[in-house]
Scaffold this motif. Sequence first.
Motif: not given
Length: 208
Positions: A66-75, A112-117, A136-142, A152-158
């Motif tokens: 899985y990808n792990l993204f920790i990004i400052g104060d990103e919402t 990388i885009k096949t890994f959950p994030a 959030y759990l989701g995926f990387v789109n691009d 990194v563009s993304f798709h959120l699920l939950y």
Amino acid sequence: MSEKLQPISSAILPSSGASTNITLPGDGNTLIAQANVVNMKSVYIPVVQANGVTLPTRRTINADYYNLFIIGDETFTGGYFIVPKKCALTESIAPELKALYAKLDMDAVATIKTFPAIFAGKNHQYCCAGGNQEAYLGFVNDISIQDNGIRVSFHLLYAIPQRRLNELACEISIDSASAFNEFDSTHWTIKRINIIEKLRNAGLDTLL
């Protein structure tokens, strides 16, 4: 707050760019550089179309990483974010995974885009998420390399209570010390962990 994962409102899901469906030959398996067999599966995820209609779209995923993204104060409401280059696949990552993916060439990005994030902001305090702080759990789109960083563009699920991820740090391979863990530092890494299985075992329904 319920320990169930909360579906993301379609109002904040990216409205452009359908999720990538990667077609793989064989019986649902593929081989990566180190010649380990990786189990792939197809799932249907909700994608908001340009006309505002939400449709299920098939996506092939590899849940062994899985990808792990920790990004400052990103919402995570804008459809994309920027990872500083010095923080992209440079820390808390196994050397063999860094060698495979940090170059971010076409093949690496496709995998990388096949890994959950997991997408998260930094903890509000060291080792401690805010009371209502959500990851959030989701995926990387691009992924694209820009002068100002990695877009990194993304798709959120939950949504997931971030305090639960802090509590599960050992189970989900989060580097930790007595007063500091990975959720306290902006970075992107890849973990060789089945995050779907770990969340499910912790009582968090993933629906994947």
